[in-house]
Structures are given as structure tokens and as C-alpha cells.
Design an enzyme around this catalytic site. Sequence first.
Site, PDB file in Angstrom:
ATOM      1  N   HIS A  19      29.327 -27.759  32.448  1.00 42.10           N
ATOM      2  CA  HIS A  19      28.859 -29.014  33.041  1.00 42.10           C
ATOM      3  C   HIS A  19      29.776 -30.144  32.589  1.00 42.10           C
ATOM      4  O   HIS A  19      30.765 -29.924  31.866  1.00 42.10           O
ATOM      5  CB  HIS A  19      27.386 -29.255  32.722  1.00 42.10           C
ATOM      6  CG  HIS A  19      27.067 -29.350  31.249  1.00 42.10           C
ATOM      7  ND1 HIS A  19      27.637 -30.278  30.412  1.00 42.10           N
ATOM      8  CD2 HIS A  19      26.241 -28.611  30.468  1.00 42.10           C
ATOM      9  CE1 HIS A  19      27.158 -30.133  29.191  1.00 42.10           C
ATOM     10  NE2 HIS A  19      26.331 -29.107  29.187  1.00 42.10           N
ATOM     11  N   HIS A  22      30.843 -30.408  28.725  1.00 40.99           N
ATOM     12  CA  HIS A  22      31.946 -29.518  28.320  1.00 40.99           C
ATOM     13  C   HIS A  22      33.257 -30.012  28.927  1.00 40.99           C
ATOM     14  O   HIS A  22      34.317 -29.951  28.301  1.00 40.99           O
ATOM     15  CB  HIS A  22      31.731 -28.079  28.826  1.00 40.99           C
ATOM     16  CG  HIS A  22      30.365 -27.516  28.567  1.00 40.99           C
ATOM     17  ND1 HIS A  22      29.554 -27.067  29.571  1.00 40.99           N
ATOM     18  CD2 HIS A  22      29.682 -27.338  27.418  1.00 40.99           C
ATOM     19  CE1 HIS A  22      28.417 -26.609  29.063  1.00 40.99           C
ATOM     20  NE2 HIS A  22      28.473 -26.776  27.747  1.00 40.99           N
ATOM     21  N   CYS A 127      15.732 -23.282  15.416  1.00 45.49           N
ATOM     22  CA  CYS A 127      15.761 -23.668  16.826  1.00 45.49           C
ATOM     23  C   CYS A 127      16.780 -22.793  17.538  1.00 45.49           C
ATOM     24  O   CYS A 127      17.980 -22.870  17.250  1.00 45.49           O
ATOM     25  CB  CYS A 127      16.135 -25.136  16.987  1.00 45.49           C
ATOM     26  SG  CYS A 127      16.401 -25.565  18.722  1.00 45.49           S
ATOM     27  N   CYS A 130      19.546 -24.738  19.518  1.00 42.76           N
ATOM     28  CA  CYS A 130      20.679 -25.219  18.705  1.00 42.76           C
ATOM     29  C   CYS A 130      21.333 -24.084  17.938  1.00 42.76           C
ATOM     30  O   CYS A 130      22.383 -24.275  17.340  1.00 42.76           O
ATOM     31  CB  CYS A 130      20.216 -26.232  17.665  1.00 42.76           C
ATOM     32  SG  CYS A 130      19.674 -27.802  18.299  1.00 42.76           S
ATOM     33  N   CYS A 144      12.352 -29.964  17.853  1.00 40.23           N
ATOM     34  CA  CYS A 144      13.766 -30.303  17.774  1.00 40.23           C
ATOM     35  C   CYS A 144      14.052 -31.391  18.817  1.00 40.23           C
ATOM     36  O   CYS A 144      13.711 -31.221  19.991  1.00 40.23           O
ATOM     37  CB  CYS A 144      14.592 -29.052  18.072  1.00 40.23           C
ATOM     38  SG  CYS A 144      16.304 -29.420  18.470  1.00 40.23           S
ATOM     39  N   HIS A 147      15.872 -30.007  21.814  1.00 33.38           N
ATOM     40  CA  HIS A 147      15.168 -29.004  22.634  1.00 33.38           C
ATOM     41  C   HIS A 147      13.661 -29.192  22.506  1.00 33.38           C
ATOM     42  O   HIS A 147      12.957 -28.315  21.993  1.00 33.38           O
ATOM     43  CB  HIS A 147      15.587 -27.584  22.212  1.00 33.38           C
ATOM     44  CG  HIS A 147      17.053 -27.364  22.329  1.00 33.38           C
ATOM     45  ND1 HIS A 147      17.925 -27.577  21.294  1.00 33.38           N
ATOM     46  CD2 HIS A 147      17.814 -27.011  23.395  1.00 33.38           C
ATOM     47  CE1 HIS A 147      19.166 -27.333  21.705  1.00 33.38           C
ATOM     48  NE2 HIS A 147      19.131 -26.997  22.969  1.00 33.38           N
ATOM     49  N   LYS A 295      18.837 -38.049  29.714  1.00 31.92           N
ATOM     50  CA  LYS A 295      19.528 -36.890  29.151  1.00 31.92           C
ATOM     51  C   LYS A 295      19.822 -35.910  30.270  1.00 31.92           C
ATOM     52  O   LYS A 295      19.019 -35.773  31.188  1.00 31.92           O
ATOM     53  CB  LYS A 295      18.601 -36.204  28.139  1.00 31.92           C
ATOM     54  CG  LYS A 295      19.045 -36.400  26.727  1.00 31.92           C
ATOM     55  CD  LYS A 295      18.420 -35.380  25.818  1.00 31.92           C
ATOM     56  CE  LYS A 295      19.338 -34.188  25.733  1.00 31.92           C
ATOM     57  NZ  LYS A 295      18.952 -33.162  24.826  1.00 31.92           N
ATOM     58  N   LYS A 298      18.706 -29.220  32.957  1.00 31.00           N
ATOM     59  CA  LYS A 298      18.465 -28.422  34.163  1.00 31.00           C
ATOM     60  C   LYS A 298      17.146 -28.819  34.795  1.00 31.00           C
ATOM     61  O   LYS A 298      17.036 -28.935  36.007  1.00 31.00           O
ATOM     62  CB  LYS A 298      18.404 -26.944  33.780  1.00 31.00           C
ATOM     63  CG  LYS A 298      19.691 -26.222  34.054  1.00 31.00           C
ATOM     64  CD  LYS A 298      19.432 -24.730  33.917  1.00 31.00           C
ATOM     65  CE  LYS A 298      20.712 -23.979  33.672  1.00 31.00           C
ATOM     66  NZ  LYS A 298      20.485 -22.655  33.145  1.00 31.00           N
TER      67      LYS A 298
HETATM   68  N1  MSP Z   1      28.864 -23.014  20.738  1.00 29.68           N
HETATM   69  C1  MSP Z   1      28.684 -24.260  20.112  1.00 29.68           C
HETATM   70  C2  MSP Z   1      29.993 -24.780  19.551  1.00 29.68           C
HETATM   71  C3  MSP Z   1      30.685 -23.890  18.580  1.00 29.68           C
HETATM   72  S1  MSP Z   1      32.202 -24.535  18.072  1.00 29.68           S
HETATM   73  C4  MSP Z   1      32.679 -23.555  16.832  1.00 29.68           C
HETATM   74  C5  MSP Z   1      28.141 -25.270  21.116  1.00 29.68           C
HETATM   75  N2  MSP Z   1      28.356 -25.001  22.406  1.00 29.68           N
HETATM   76  S2  MSP Z   1      27.827 -25.885  23.641  1.00 29.68           S
HETATM   77  O1  MSP Z   1      28.088 -25.101  24.815  1.00 29.68           O
HETATM   78  O2  MSP Z   1      26.500 -26.296  23.443  1.00 29.68           O
HETATM   79  O3  MSP Z   1      28.784 -27.102  23.741  1.00 29.68           O
HETATM   80  C6  MSP Z   1      28.568 -28.248  22.984  1.00 29.68           C
HETATM   81  C7  MSP Z   1      29.646 -29.251  23.308  1.00 29.68           C
HETATM   82  O4  MSP Z   1      29.620 -29.598  24.718  1.00 29.68           O
HETATM   83  C8  MSP Z   1      29.425 -30.582  22.620  1.00 29.68           C
HETATM   84  O5  MSP Z   1      29.895 -30.603  21.315  1.00 29.68           O
HETATM   85  C9  MSP Z   1      30.216 -31.510  23.519  1.00 29.68           C
HETATM   86  O6  MSP Z   1      31.577 -31.314  23.272  1.00 29.68           O
HETATM   87  C10 MSP Z   1      29.865 -30.979  24.894  1.00 29.68           C
HETATM   88  N3  MSP Z   1      28.660 -31.622  25.435  1.00 29.68           N
HETATM   89  C11 MSP Z   1      27.491 -30.996  25.781  1.00 29.68           C
HETATM   90  N4  MSP Z   1      26.645 -31.926  26.316  1.00 29.68           N
HETATM   91  C12 MSP Z   1      27.211 -33.140  26.307  1.00 29.68           C
HETATM   92  C13 MSP Z   1      26.901 -34.409  26.849  1.00 29.68           C
HETATM   93  N5  MSP Z   1      25.750 -34.676  27.435  1.00 29.68           N
HETATM   94  N6  MSP Z   1      27.844 -35.380  26.757  1.00 29.68           N
HETATM   95  C14 MSP Z   1      29.085 -35.133  26.250  1.00 29.68           C
HETATM   96  N7  MSP Z   1      29.416 -33.961  25.754  1.00 29.68           N
HETATM   97  C15 MSP Z   1      28.428 -33.001  25.512  1.00 29.68           C
HETATM   98  O7  MSP Z   1      27.579 -26.251  20.686  1.00 29.68           O
END
Ligand code: MSP
Length: 477
Positions: A19, A22, A127, A130, A144, A147, A295, A298
Amino acid sequence: MVKPFFITTPIYYVNDVPHIGHTLTTVVADIIARSHKLRGEEVFLLTGTDEHGAKVAEAAKNDGLSPQAYTDKVTKTFSEIWPKLGIQVDYFIRTTNPDHVRIAQAFLQKLYDQGAMYKDWYRGLYCIGCEKFLTQDDLTDGVCPFHPNRKPEKQKEENYFFKLKSFIPTLIDALTDEHHPHHYDILPLSKKNEVLSKLKLGVSDLSISRQKVEWGIPLPWDSGQTCYVWVEALMNYYSAPQIIGKELWPADVHLVGKEILWFHSVIWPALLIAADLPVPKTIFAHSFYMIDGQKMSKSLGNVIAPQKLIEKFGADGTRYLLAQSFPYENDSNVGWGAFTKTYNADLANGWGNVVQRVSKLAHDADIAGKKTSEVITLYQEYYNAMDTFRFHDILSHVWVNIAEVDRLIDQNKPWELAKVDPKKARVVLEDLIMRVLRINTHLKPFMPETSKEIERRLTSSPVEVGPPLFPRVTEQP
Ligand code: MSP
């Protein structure tokens, strides 16, 4: 030999498809990487997917697939989207890669042999969203905050613990003393201060293994337990360079979202120090995107997919919009309406229009394009801003210069000047071309393909006029 500049993104969980969150982190990593390429440096950008753990196993089950088949399917949605955004990934790591498993196990064994682990009972809350153990301080109204729809699970099991607490004084010194042998930094400063205050409040040891999670890496000395998913996920940064046999470690920058800063700035450096390995140089934590004030989730149906952004704004348009709205220190509010407005104002009517005006005037006056070698030198200030992720400063400087080009055209009216003083009109037009090329150089890391096209048009002889670079878009996605 100079080590390449090594930048990483988090490895994304495969329980969901990519999304805009990422996308933001990965695009920003590529912008920084390209700014180093602009300086003539060698760069290495690492990204990938985090494929083990309870959350992924659960998603696989819901999809009716084995965890491996499921991760094979979802990881593609990440690896295939990044090139479509012009992101130059040097290696894409998957934590189910047997080489990663082997290297992570060796790392764990080393920690065990060094006496950095002990066995004890874990009692508390977990959680799954997380993939994190929660303390009372982590809870908001008993759940959390990330979540709220998932009740944290009560757990009691015998685990291996990492002696995190014993590393806290070293971490505080390493963060605050530039000459410390393990010195590293957290940016922005406000986030560093938050981590430091939390460290000073005290930290418990960390359970690093799980008895009941099968989808994970078995501990080499106790096959009845798998490694806690976060611990082996962090190890990807260290295993990836070894998998491809490149001297890269330590990373220059770990780029992460703020919710996972603690893992990167406390747990990861402690694990590395315990294993006698160098720590990363900088960890940059950006804030979050809120979608139209809410926020992203989905259930709210407001998740923005990168494919949709590309369809509407093109790859470079998307890159620009993400950099322009970068949540540097505070969360930033984005949405289709705001993106459309910014795209039309900044790119279609702004930059695109200025490039079109100058190239048309130059083309009609039969002006030969400039050689690019005359163009590219950027000030140190530009790179300083890049190195501290201050895109806002760079883009506002760019905007002053774009407005200046517009003003100079209106003031000098080269088409009228040509009738009375053709020589002077040429000088004015050549100056305008140089200005556009200079601005274009500033924008290269942000919009690489468009920048290349602008350079091509303005360095052709005579200067070329092409189709609009950023066609206007309408409000609805
Ligand atoms: N798998 C772990 C990370 C392990 S790193 C060794 C994880 N993955 S995640 O798929 O949840 O991705 C988290 C990352 O996605 C966040 O740190 C950020 O970079 C990005 N984002 C997810 N949601 C976001 C927003 N709403 N806004 C901006 N970036 C965010 O955590």
C-alpha cells in the site's frame, strides 16, 4: 576500496499486499540512493519481505495455502511493483531464503555461545498484528493502539531471553557520544530523544524464541523453539550482503516508519554489539500517512494501492507526490483529492508548463540545446538536505526557481525582444534553458525518467518540444 552507500527499507510483511505506506518508504529510499548516485558514489539499496511468524501463517491459512505457497504468491506483489516506480533495487531479500535461514541461525548460535541468552518463562501479552510483546505501557484502553480490533493474546511459555537490559548503558553512550566505538544516530532529533528517554526509564530482557509458532527459523541449539520473527527479520540487513557476497555491512541508513523505530534503534544494535558486529550508522524514522484524516485500514476501505497511483499520476508523478507529502516529523494527511490538486498545480500547470514554455520559445527561435556537461553541479546544501531527508527544503527551493523562470519569461518577453534585438533574445533564451536544466538536475532523484526526457529535449539541436510531460488529471481516481 570505498564501500558502497548502503541503504535499506524495512522488509514488509506478506500478510498483505503493498500500500501507499510501504510505497512511501521504498520510494524515499530510492530518492536518497539516487542522490548518492548523482554524487558519483556507488550505492546499494536493499528491500524485501518478512515471511515468517504467526501473522503470516494465519494469513496463509485464511487463504487456504501453505505458508510457503502463500508467501511465494504475495512476495511477488512487492518485488514486481518497485521497478514500476523506477525504484532500483539491488537485492530483494526474502526471509524464507535458505541462505538467510542459515546465516540467521549462525548469528543466533553466536549470541548463545557468547552467553547473551538464558531460558525463562514468558508471561504476558502478545499482539499478533505487531508481532510484538506488549507491556502495560503499550496498551490504550486495554488494547494495542495499532490493532484495536485484535485483543492481545495472553501467553505463558518457556522461551529463550536475550539480555537486552545489560546493553542499555552501552546503547545510551553509543547514541550520545560521537567517539563511542559503537556510535550510531537516530534521525530526526525528536525521535532520538524519545528513544533515549525510554531507554533511561529502563528496559526488560527480550524473549527471542517461540514455542508454539511453527512457521519460523528453528533455534540451532533447541529445535523445539523457533526464533521470534522480529529478531530474524532484523538480521536480513546483515544476511543479505553475505548472501550475495558483497562487503556492505554496516548499513549507512536504515529507513523505517516510526512504529518500528524501537526494534531498529535498540534491539538491533544490542543484538549486533552482543555478536561483536558493527552497528548501522543512522536510523531514520519517518512518521505516518493518514488518509483524509483517518488511519489507513482495510475495514475503512481507504487503503491506497501503488498501482492506482501509478495509473493516475504516472511513476514519476507518484514519486513526486510521495516526496512532497513526506511525513518527516509529524504524520501527514494525504488522499486522492489532495494528490490530484498537488499534481495539477505543481506538475501539470507548474513544472510541466514551465518546461513547455521554455522549450517552445527556444525551439521557435531555433536555439541549439545546451550540453549537459555545462549543467550539473549542485551545492553541498542540496546534499545536506538529502542526507537529512529534508525534501521539503529542496522542493521549496526548486519552487522559488521555477517561479523565477516564469517571471523572467513574462518580464523579458523573448518573442517581442526577438523583433528588436535578436541577439539579446537569444541570450535570454539560453539563460532560461540553463535555468530549467539546473532545476531539472535538482529533481533527478525525485523524477528520474521525466528528468531524462527534459534533458533530452533541452539538449537537442534545436531544442525539442514534446507532448505534455504531466497531462492534467481529473478529481476522481
Ligand atoms: N516486517 C516488519 C518490518 C521488519 S524490518 C526488519 C513490518 N512490516 S510492515 O509490512 O508492517 O511494514 C511497516 C512499514 O511500512 C513501516 O515501517 C513504514 O515504513 C511503512 N508504513 C506502513 N504504514 C504506513 C503509513 N500509514 N504511513 C507511512 N508508512 C507506513 O513492520
